[in-house]
Design a protein around this motif. Structure first.
Motif, PDB file in Angstrom:
ATOM      1  N   LYS B  75      46.066  31.352  50.319  1.00  0.00           N
ATOM      2  CA  LYS B  75      44.819  32.110  50.229  1.00  0.00           C
ATOM      3  C   LYS B  75      43.973  31.695  49.029  1.00  0.00           C
ATOM      4  O   LYS B  75      42.756  31.552  49.148  1.00  0.00           O
ATOM      5  N   SER B  76      44.632  31.440  47.878  1.00  0.00           N
ATOM      6  CA  SER B  76      43.861  30.973  46.718  1.00  0.00           C
ATOM      7  C   SER B  76      43.295  29.586  46.959  1.00  0.00           C
ATOM      8  O   SER B  76      42.156  29.293  46.591  1.00  0.00           O
ATOM      9  N   THR B  77      44.093  28.728  47.575  1.00  0.00           N
ATOM     10  CA  THR B  77      43.632  27.374  47.877  1.00  0.00           C
ATOM     11  C   THR B  77      42.410  27.431  48.788  1.00  0.00           C
ATOM     12  O   THR B  77      41.426  26.713  48.583  1.00  0.00           O
ATOM     13  N   ARG B  80      39.474  28.368  46.778  1.00  0.00           N
ATOM     14  CA  ARG B  80      39.039  27.288  45.890  1.00  0.00           C
ATOM     15  C   ARG B  80      38.449  26.098  46.643  1.00  0.00           C
ATOM     16  O   ARG B  80      37.826  25.236  46.031  1.00  0.00           O
ATOM     17  N   GLN B 122      41.481  35.028  38.048  1.00  0.00           N
ATOM     18  CA  GLN B 122      42.486  36.068  37.826  1.00  0.00           C
ATOM     19  C   GLN B 122      42.456  36.572  36.383  1.00  0.00           C
ATOM     20  O   GLN B 122      42.374  37.769  36.141  1.00  0.00           O
ATOM     21  N   ASP B 202      39.173  35.489  42.706  1.00  0.00           N
ATOM     22  CA  ASP B 202      40.579  35.141  42.910  1.00  0.00           C
ATOM     23  C   ASP B 202      41.451  36.146  42.172  1.00  0.00           C
ATOM     24  O   ASP B 202      41.674  36.024  40.981  1.00  0.00           O
ATOM     25  N   GLU B 203      41.935  37.143  42.885  1.00  0.00           N
ATOM     26  CA  GLU B 203      42.737  38.221  42.290  1.00  0.00           C
ATOM     27  C   GLU B 203      42.106  38.743  40.999  1.00  0.00           C
ATOM     28  O   GLU B 203      42.720  38.700  39.933  1.00  0.00           O
ATOM     29  N   VAL B 232      40.315  37.375  47.013  1.00  0.00           N
ATOM     30  CA  VAL B 232      41.726  37.150  47.310  1.00  0.00           C
ATOM     31  C   VAL B 232      42.507  38.208  46.561  1.00  0.00           C
ATOM     32  O   VAL B 232      42.257  38.449  45.379  1.00  0.00           O
TER      33      VAL B 232
END
Lengths: 282, 281
Positions: B75-77, B80, B122, B202-203, B232
């Motif tokens: 999910k992070s990928t 990004r 994050q 991202d988080e 995310v």
């Protein structure tokens, strides 16, 4: 004996040995400083900083030309090595794992470990011989070669310490990679980079060997880079190896001045670092 | 097979953040608008390891899309890849199409895309060598742009993230002097100051305490009307609270996506249900 007592014993033994080793390491350092101050303080005078050396038999005189020479040559060496070293450090830090980067890093490490006399010989062959004479420029060049690996590697290490998320934050704002390197990574690492440069300066200021057959030394005021020039370590060497008591006294005083200068350079670096970090929670 | 833990099925407030649950200021059933961004068979690798195995997903304009899934699901990928940050990692590459409006972002300079698609990470990442004011302006000034009304830009960006009243008297203090939650809002303000169209997160709350988290979530609500947002999160309740649309990723693939309410209460895929009910992940 219980496991706990055993561990406590090992702990105490370990701490004790560490403390002892620290003390032993401090002995030579402290004795050098004490020795220097006790022998050198008597020779300190205003004339030491402002006057030229007097011929044997006359009283007084100083090492003014050597102070000036060290200042000029270290300054020129800094101008030569700083831009090159910082740029090379950036290349090493950002260059990834390419073969070229690995070779450059290896060469820098070898150069950092090279005996300074070898650097002197190199500059003698490469500059002094073709130019048919000793010169301050050759001396500065030798010092620059000595400073280069220190500046390169310390810049690289400090750039690597900058957290990757700061870099990413810059990239995510739409800054080009080169701009992130200059305005984010290098800027974050600047206090540390400055410290590395100051340490390189401190080392260069104390070098004697590479100056012996490049700058050669001089007993007169010299401003011209194409002429032989005095330097504090060289002057100390000359004074200390003479048979005269009065000159020995001056050598001690000059050595005290040199150590104080190096100390001030280090303190200055620390001060710059601390002030730059004052506001940030790094 | 359709039983669900009630605690996970509905929107849940973090424990201790409010004594009484406030009504959501946020209507989940807004009309679905057109896609602002979309991916077409997006694949991504770290070295030889394929971490994203062909994801096709549309991100609705001016809506919040949450991406959930267990660690390592990609999910992070995925996030990004949406502003081409993935490829900045050595050895990482991506393949496929990512549309931003009418443009495939992989055909233009990434710098251009990253100005249109902002990102929040994050960990709060204010630049430690810059003041609060200069942090907000960093995306402009570090690029040697001189905004005409710099003060207005700063005030507007900080107002948008609700930080203005808290910091207006100490704009010259370092950005790192703020608390974690404030730092994260400062980073959001910094991302907004370059006027992006899409905001990726991202988080953004995983390093924050529950109160700061609630504040960021409110902020996401407020910004939703103006920006297309993708968040995310590891926190399913957070997805349920803030997102219009939720997408569930598993092992590099998009398992399913849909209106948040529908996905949480009536998932189509058994893997989604297993994840939501805590059977794995």
């Amino acid at each position: 004996m219980s496991l706990f007592r055993h561990r406590r014993l090992v702990d105490r033994l370990g701490r004790g040995l560490c403390g002892l080793a620290t003390l032993l390491a401090l002995v030579p350092l402290v004795s050098v400083l004490v020795w220097l101050v006790s022998h050198g303080a008597r020779g300190l005078s205003f004339a030491l900083f402002t006057e030229l050396p007097k011929p044997f038999g006359e009283v007084g005189g100083g090492v003014g030309q050597a102070l000036l020479g060290t200042g000029i040559m270290v300054g020129v060496a800094l101008l030569l090595s700083m831009p090159l070293g910082i740029l090379a450090g950036i290349a090493l830090a950002e260059g990834g794992k390419s073969r070229f980067v690995q070779i450059v890093r290896f060469v820098a490490d070898v150069l950092a470990g090279a005996p300074s006399i070898a650097v002197g010989v190199f500059v003698y062959t490469a500059v002094v011989m073709p130019m048919h004479g000793f010169s301050a420029f050759a001396g500065a060049l030798a010092l620059a070669v000595l400073m280069l690996p220190t500046i390169t590697r310390s810049t690289e290490e400090l750039l690597r310490l900058v957290p990757i998320h700061l870099r990413e934050a810059g990239l995510a704002l739409g800054l080009p990679a080169w701009r992130v390197t200059l305005s984010v990574t290098l800027k974050s690492a600047l206090p540390g980079v400055a410290t590395g440069i100051m340490l390189a300066v401190a080392r260069a200021a104390g070098e004697t060997a590479p100056l012996l057959f490049t700058a050669f030394g001089s007993q007169y005021w010299a401003w011209n880079l194409s002429e032989p020039m005095a330097a504090l370590p060289l002057q100390i060497f000359t004074l200390a190896s003479s048979p005269f008591e009065a000159w020995h006294q001056q050598a001690w005083a000059a050595a005290l001045v040199l150590v104080t200068l190096v100390l001030l350079a280090n303190l200055g670096a620390r001060f710059v670092t601390r002030r730059a970090r004052g506001g940030m929670a790094l | 097979m359709m039983e669900l833990e009630p605690a996970i099925a509905g929107p849940v407030r973090p424990i201790g953040s409010r004594s009484t649950p406030a009504p959501l200021p946020f209507p989940p059933e807004r009309p679905r608008s057109s896609a602002k961004m979309s991916t077409d068979d997006l694949r991504a690798w770290f070295g030889t390891q394929e971490v994203l195995k062909g994801v096709t997903l549309a991100l609705a304009e001016r809506q919040v899309t949450a991406i959930i899934g267990p660690s390592g699901c990609g999910k992070s990928t995925f996030l990004r890849c949406l502003n081409r940050m993935h490829e900045t990692v050595p050895g990482a590459r991506a393949q496929g199409r990512v549309w931003l409006g009418e443009q495939d972002i992989y055909t233009v300079d990434p710098v251009v895309t990253r100005r249109r698609v902002g990102m929040v990470f994050q960990k709060p990442t204010p630049f430690p060598f810059l003041s609060i004011r200069d942090n907000v302006l960093a995306g402009l000034t570090l690029n040697r742009e001189r905004p005409k009304h710099a003060h207005a830009v700063v005030e507007q960006a900080l107002q948008q993230v609700g930080l203005w009243d808290e910091v207006k008297d100490r704009l010259d203090r370092p950005g790192t002097s703020l608390s974690g939650g404030q730092q994260q809002r400062l980073c959001i303000a910094r991302a907004l100051a370059v006027a992006p169209e899409v905001l990726l997160m991202d988080e953004p709350c995983s390093a924050l305490d529950p109160i700061a988290t609630a504040r960021i979530e409110e902020l996401i609500h407020e910004l939703a009307g103006r920006y297309t947002m993708v968040i995310v999160t590891h926190n399913m309740q957070q997805a349920a609270r803030v997102a219009h649309v939720t997408a569930f990723f598993y092992m590099g693939q998009l398992v399913e996506s849909g209106a948040t309410e529908q996905l949480f209460t009536n998932p189509k895929d058994p893997r989604t249900e297993d994840y939501l009910t805590g059977r794995f992940g």
